[in-house]
Each structure stands twice: as structure tokens, then as C-alpha cells.
Design a protein around this motif. Sequence first.
Motif, PDB file in Angstrom:
ATOM      1  N   VAL A   1      32.543 -58.545  11.355  1.00  0.00           N
ATOM      2  CA  VAL A   1      32.975 -59.352  10.115  1.00  0.00           C
ATOM      3  C   VAL A   1      32.363 -58.646   9.024  1.00  0.00           C
ATOM      4  O   VAL A   1      31.108 -58.392   8.759  1.00  0.00           O
ATOM      5  N   TRP A   2      32.874 -58.204   7.953  1.00  0.00           N
ATOM      6  CA  TRP A   2      32.352 -57.637   6.726  1.00  0.00           C
ATOM      7  C   TRP A   2      32.544 -58.538   5.600  1.00  0.00           C
ATOM      8  O   TRP A   2      33.708 -58.998   5.052  1.00  0.00           O
ATOM      9  N   ILE A   3      31.585 -59.035   4.914  1.00  0.00           N
ATOM     10  CA  ILE A   3      31.510 -59.965   3.855  1.00  0.00           C
ATOM     11  C   ILE A   3      30.901 -59.426   2.394  1.00  0.00           C
ATOM     12  O   ILE A   3      29.723 -58.764   2.546  1.00  0.00           O
ATOM     13  N   LEU A   4      31.525 -59.617   1.388  1.00  0.00           N
ATOM     14  CA  LEU A   4      31.104 -59.327   0.078  1.00  0.00           C
ATOM     15  C   LEU A   4      30.110 -60.331  -0.338  1.00  0.00           C
ATOM     16  O   LEU A   4      30.828 -61.358  -0.563  1.00  0.00           O
ATOM     17  N   GLY A   5      28.828 -59.960  -0.600  1.00  0.00           N
ATOM     18  CA  GLY A   5      27.768 -61.158  -0.989  1.00  0.00           C
ATOM     19  C   GLY A   5      27.744 -61.258  -2.241  1.00  0.00           C
ATOM     20  O   GLY A   5      28.533 -60.897  -3.215  1.00  0.00           O
ATOM     21  N   GLY A   6      26.927 -62.261  -2.676  1.00  0.00           N
ATOM     22  CA  GLY A   6      26.577 -62.481  -4.065  1.00  0.00           C
ATOM     23  C   GLY A   6      27.740 -63.604  -4.804  1.00  0.00           C
ATOM     24  O   GLY A   6      28.344 -64.305  -3.881  1.00  0.00           O
ATOM     25  N   GLU A   7      27.813 -63.685  -5.934  1.00  0.00           N
ATOM     26  CA  GLU A   7      28.721 -64.598  -6.681  1.00  0.00           C
ATOM     27  C   GLU A   7      30.137 -64.067  -6.442  1.00  0.00           C
ATOM     28  O   GLU A   7      30.168 -62.788  -6.418  1.00  0.00           O
ATOM     29  N   GLY A   8      30.883 -64.873  -6.197  1.00  0.00           N
ATOM     30  CA  GLY A   8      32.215 -64.660  -5.692  1.00  0.00           C
ATOM     31  C   GLY A   8      32.318 -63.521  -4.610  1.00  0.00           C
ATOM     32  O   GLY A   8      33.110 -62.995  -4.190  1.00  0.00           O
ATOM     33  N   SER A   9      31.483 -64.021  -3.677  1.00  0.00           N
ATOM     34  CA  SER A   9      31.535 -63.636  -1.994  1.00  0.00           C
ATOM     35  C   SER A   9      32.678 -63.933  -1.537  1.00  0.00           C
ATOM     36  O   SER A   9      33.220 -64.979  -1.804  1.00  0.00           O
ATOM     37  N   GLY A  10      33.137 -63.111  -0.258  1.00  0.00           N
ATOM     38  CA  GLY A  10      34.339 -63.278   0.252  1.00  0.00           C
ATOM     39  C   GLY A  10      34.378 -62.361   1.322  1.00  0.00           C
ATOM     40  O   GLY A  10      33.838 -61.305   1.555  1.00  0.00           O
ATOM     41  N   LEU A  11      35.767 -62.629   2.172  1.00  0.00           N
ATOM     42  CA  LEU A  11      36.085 -61.717   3.219  1.00  0.00           C
ATOM     43  C   LEU A  11      36.514 -60.315   2.741  1.00  0.00           C
ATOM     44  O   LEU A  11      37.215 -60.233   1.714  1.00  0.00           O
ATOM     45  N   ARG A  12      35.990 -59.151   3.521  1.00  0.00           N
ATOM     46  CA  ARG A  12      36.519 -58.066   3.170  1.00  0.00           C
ATOM     47  C   ARG A  12      37.425 -57.629   4.636  1.00  0.00           C
ATOM     48  O   ARG A  12      38.441 -57.062   4.188  1.00  0.00           O
ATOM     49  N   GLN A  13      36.607 -57.685   5.643  1.00  0.00           N
ATOM     50  CA  GLN A  13      37.485 -57.365   6.854  1.00  0.00           C
ATOM     51  C   GLN A  13      36.850 -58.158   8.290  1.00  0.00           C
ATOM     52  O   GLN A  13      35.693 -58.613   8.251  1.00  0.00           O
ATOM     53  N   VAL A  14      37.699 -58.319   9.175  1.00  0.00           N
ATOM     54  CA  VAL A  14      37.618 -59.066  10.182  1.00  0.00           C
ATOM     55  C   VAL A  14      37.959 -58.207  11.372  1.00  0.00           C
ATOM     56  O   VAL A  14      39.287 -57.623  11.155  1.00  0.00           O
ATOM     57  N   ARG A  15      37.318 -57.729  12.171  1.00  0.00           N
ATOM     58  CA  ARG A  15      37.888 -56.808  13.711  1.00  0.00           C
ATOM     59  C   ARG A  15      37.279 -57.244  14.811  1.00  0.00           C
ATOM     60  O   ARG A  15      36.161 -57.699  15.013  1.00  0.00           O
ATOM     61  N   GLY A  16      38.448 -57.840  15.915  1.00  0.00           N
ATOM     62  CA  GLY A  16      38.041 -58.455  17.118  1.00  0.00           C
ATOM     63  C   GLY A  16      39.229 -58.752  17.835  1.00  0.00           C
ATOM     64  O   GLY A  16      40.384 -58.440  17.586  1.00  0.00           O
ATOM     65  N   ARG A  17      39.053 -59.403  19.021  1.00  0.00           N
ATOM     66  CA  ARG A  17      40.127 -59.828  19.719  1.00  0.00           C
ATOM     67  C   ARG A  17      40.448 -61.175  19.578  1.00  0.00           C
ATOM     68  O   ARG A  17      39.628 -62.070  19.521  1.00  0.00           O
ATOM     69  N   ALA A  18      41.736 -61.869  19.692  1.00  0.00           N
ATOM     70  CA  ALA A  18      42.046 -62.968  19.769  1.00  0.00           C
ATOM     71  C   ALA A  18      42.567 -63.516  20.677  1.00  0.00           C
ATOM     72  O   ALA A  18      42.527 -65.205  20.579  1.00  0.00           O
ATOM     73  N   TYR A  19      42.136 -63.037  22.014  1.00  0.00           N
ATOM     74  CA  TYR A  19      42.375 -63.853  23.244  1.00  0.00           C
ATOM     75  C   TYR A  19      41.681 -62.795  24.440  1.00  0.00           C
ATOM     76  O   TYR A  19      41.720 -61.764  24.175  1.00  0.00           O
ATOM     77  N   PHE A  20      41.445 -63.406  25.642  1.00  0.00           N
ATOM     78  CA  PHE A  20      40.698 -62.475  26.592  1.00  0.00           C
ATOM     79  C   PHE A  20      41.684 -61.598  26.905  1.00  0.00           C
ATOM     80  O   PHE A  20      42.681 -61.594  27.374  1.00  0.00           O
ATOM     81  N   GLY A  21      41.365 -60.419  26.906  1.00  0.00           N
ATOM     82  CA  GLY A  21      42.057 -59.188  27.649  1.00  0.00           C
ATOM     83  C   GLY A  21      43.026 -58.609  26.613  1.00  0.00           C
ATOM     84  O   GLY A  21      43.471 -57.374  26.817  1.00  0.00           O
ATOM     85  N   GLY A  22      42.935 -59.296  25.403  1.00  0.00           N
ATOM     86  CA  GLY A  22      44.155 -58.894  24.488  1.00  0.00           C
ATOM     87  C   GLY A  22      43.483 -57.568  23.694  1.00  0.00           C
ATOM     88  O   GLY A  22      42.256 -57.030  23.750  1.00  0.00           O
ATOM     89  N   PRO A  23      44.254 -56.787  22.701  1.00  0.00           N
ATOM     90  CA  PRO A  23      43.877 -55.548  22.094  1.00  0.00           C
ATOM     91  C   PRO A  23      43.049 -56.025  20.946  1.00  0.00           C
ATOM     92  O   PRO A  23      42.842 -57.388  20.569  1.00  0.00           O
ATOM     93  N   ILE A  24      42.146 -55.306  20.393  1.00  0.00           N
ATOM     94  CA  ILE A  24      41.562 -55.403  19.061  1.00  0.00           C
ATOM     95  C   ILE A  24      42.252 -55.218  17.954  1.00  0.00           C
ATOM     96  O   ILE A  24      43.056 -54.491  17.854  1.00  0.00           O
ATOM     97  N   TRP A  25      42.232 -56.505  17.137  1.00  0.00           N
ATOM     98  CA  TRP A  25      43.087 -56.553  15.904  1.00  0.00           C
ATOM     99  C   TRP A  25      42.334 -56.622  14.845  1.00  0.00           C
ATOM    100  O   TRP A  25      40.910 -56.867  14.885  1.00  0.00           O
ATOM    101  N   GLN A  26      42.624 -56.488  13.524  1.00  0.00           N
ATOM    102  CA  GLN A  26      41.908 -56.608  12.487  1.00  0.00           C
ATOM    103  C   GLN A  26      42.790 -57.069  11.245  1.00  0.00           C
ATOM    104  O   GLN A  26      43.901 -57.235  11.055  1.00  0.00           O
ATOM    105  N   ILE A  27      41.902 -57.846  10.545  1.00  0.00           N
ATOM    106  CA  ILE A  27      42.506 -58.876   9.333  1.00  0.00           C
ATOM    107  C   ILE A  27      41.773 -58.376   8.126  1.00  0.00           C
ATOM    108  O   ILE A  27      40.765 -58.019   8.024  1.00  0.00           O
ATOM    109  N   GLU A  28      42.642 -58.090   7.007  1.00  0.00           N
ATOM    110  CA  GLU A  28      42.402 -57.655   5.718  1.00  0.00           C
ATOM    111  C   GLU A  28      42.805 -58.519   4.729  1.00  0.00           C
ATOM    112  O   GLU A  28      43.996 -59.173   4.779  1.00  0.00           O
ATOM    113  N   LEU A  29      42.202 -58.840   3.572  1.00  0.00           N
ATOM    114  CA  LEU A  29      43.024 -59.327   2.344  1.00  0.00           C
ATOM    115  C   LEU A  29      43.868 -58.185   1.943  1.00  0.00           C
ATOM    116  O   LEU A  29      43.926 -57.057   1.907  1.00  0.00           O
ATOM    117  N   VAL A  30      44.951 -58.786   1.192  1.00  0.00           N
ATOM    118  CA  VAL A  30      46.074 -57.789   0.714  1.00  0.00           C
ATOM    119  C   VAL A  30      46.524 -58.525  -0.751  1.00  0.00           C
ATOM    120  O   VAL A  30      46.211 -59.642  -1.052  1.00  0.00           O
TER     121      VAL A  30
END
Length: 280
Positions: free
Chosen positions: A233-262
Motif C-alpha cells: 500500500v502507498w499512502i500520501l502522508g501529512g495533511e490531506g493524506s490518502g491512498l495512492r495505490q494498493v497492490r495484492g491478491r483478493a483471494y487465495f490463489g488469485g492474481p495480483i490486482w492493483q487499486i488506484e485513485l482516478v
Amino acid sequence: MINRTVERVWSTALAVLVACAALLQPGAMSAAPVAVRHTEGLLHGFLVLRTLEGDTLADGDLTQVARGDRVTIRLVFRFKDGSVHDDTAVFSQRRNFRLLSDHLVQKGPAFQHPMEISIDGSTGQVTVRNTDIDGKEKVMTERLNLPPDVANGMVLTLLKNIRSDASQTKVSMVAATPKPRLVKLAITPQGEEPFSVGGSSRKATHYVVKVEIGGAAGLVAPLLGKQPPDTHVWILGGEGSGLRQVRGRAYFGGPIWQIELVSPVWPRSKNPDNSGPPNH
């Protein structure tokens, strides 16, 4: 039985993937709830879930409403194949973050094990509905002694509030295995990494989130090759902190997916004076 338990622990991992706790001094470790460093308020963010190759799997909405010290946060992903991930958590933010309730639904072909889990933070009652390999629905209700650091539905909120100079932070999570059980999430900062916005350079803190199963299942998981993979997980810190990107698996044996803000994309205006929102 142990093998099946390890497999089903990771079926709740999209809550970690998206949607990761104590406020520690460097080198310390505790199971206390996360202290509130950044008060949560009104929020509506747009997310996208993609493969590592860049193919879009689902569009998401992250909404949040705060009334006093009570916060309701909802994350919904709608997949192209009709699958849905819908997680609504209610928590308090009076000095420390404390989970009040969480309701997670994962259904559709994108999920190897469709499931629904409801958690009552005040009573400790956990209800799990899932479908077994024969397609039969099973319902199980347990009353757990929930610790004050349970992170279901609010992992990313906690990540914004832990200290990046803590060597490691641990929080608890209820996993459906299919019997409800508590696991630990070990969160370790990896330092800052650069990214750019509109040509300007910024930095986000990179966290690695590891699932610690515990008990006999946790001991044999690495030997069986069933240890749930880490989430990044990548997080922008400080005031106005928030998610930048998440990368991992949603279920056992599944592919690696990533989540981003758009950002929203507006249709080009047909008016002669080009009035209307710009299309970026």
C-alpha cells in the motif's frame, strides 16, 4: 482442515487490498487501537481495480460521512462480469479509532468463494454466510472476544494515521475461514517512494501488510505454500493524506490486482463558448 482454513483466511483480503494498529514510537509494538491523528470527514473518491497489465476489472466508489465522532465508510467495486465487492464499516474516532460494525459482501464469478460477513463490534457477534464447493450456502454465527484494534473495513483509514517511523504496527482482523477467527496484520513501512502529479514530484510512504494466521494453521502455512501473500500500500502522508495505490491478491490463489485513485472524465462540451466542466 488446516489446509482449508489457511485458504479461506485470504477470502477477506480485498478489505485489506482496498480498501491496514497502534500509534507506536519507533521500535515499539502493541495491540492498542490506533490514535486519531487526522480526523475523518466527508469524502467521495473514485477508484479503479486493474490487472498488473493495466486491464480494468472494476470501477469503485469510496464514500464517507462523519457525524460527530461517528464515521460511516463504504467501498463498492462493480466488476465488468457482474461481481460486486461491497463493504460498509462504522467506527468511532474519539481519541482512538474503534470499529462499531462492518458488513462485507463479495459475490459473483470474480470471487472463488462468495461470502458475506457481518461484525458487531459492541457484542462481538460475527455472522458468516458462504457457499461451499458443492454450491450449498452455510451460515455460521460466533461470539468472539474482539480486541479494540479490530481493523475490518477501516484498514486504509488506520494506515493514514499510523506513524511511518514505527518499525512495525500490528492490528487484528476477523477472517471467515469459514468459521470466524482472528488473525493479525503486521504493517511495516518500507520508506518513501516518488510519484508525480501533473509534472510535479511527490512522495508516498510504502507499507507492506502481512497476514499472521497464528496457531497450528499459521505454523504449517509456509510449509504447504499457503501463506497469504503480502499486500503493498502507498499512502500520501501529512495533511490531506490518502491512498495512492494498493497492490495484492483478493483471494487465495488469485492474481495480483492493483487499486488506484482516478479522476472523472467529462464529455467534451458541444456549446460554442466551451462552457461546462473541462475534460482532463
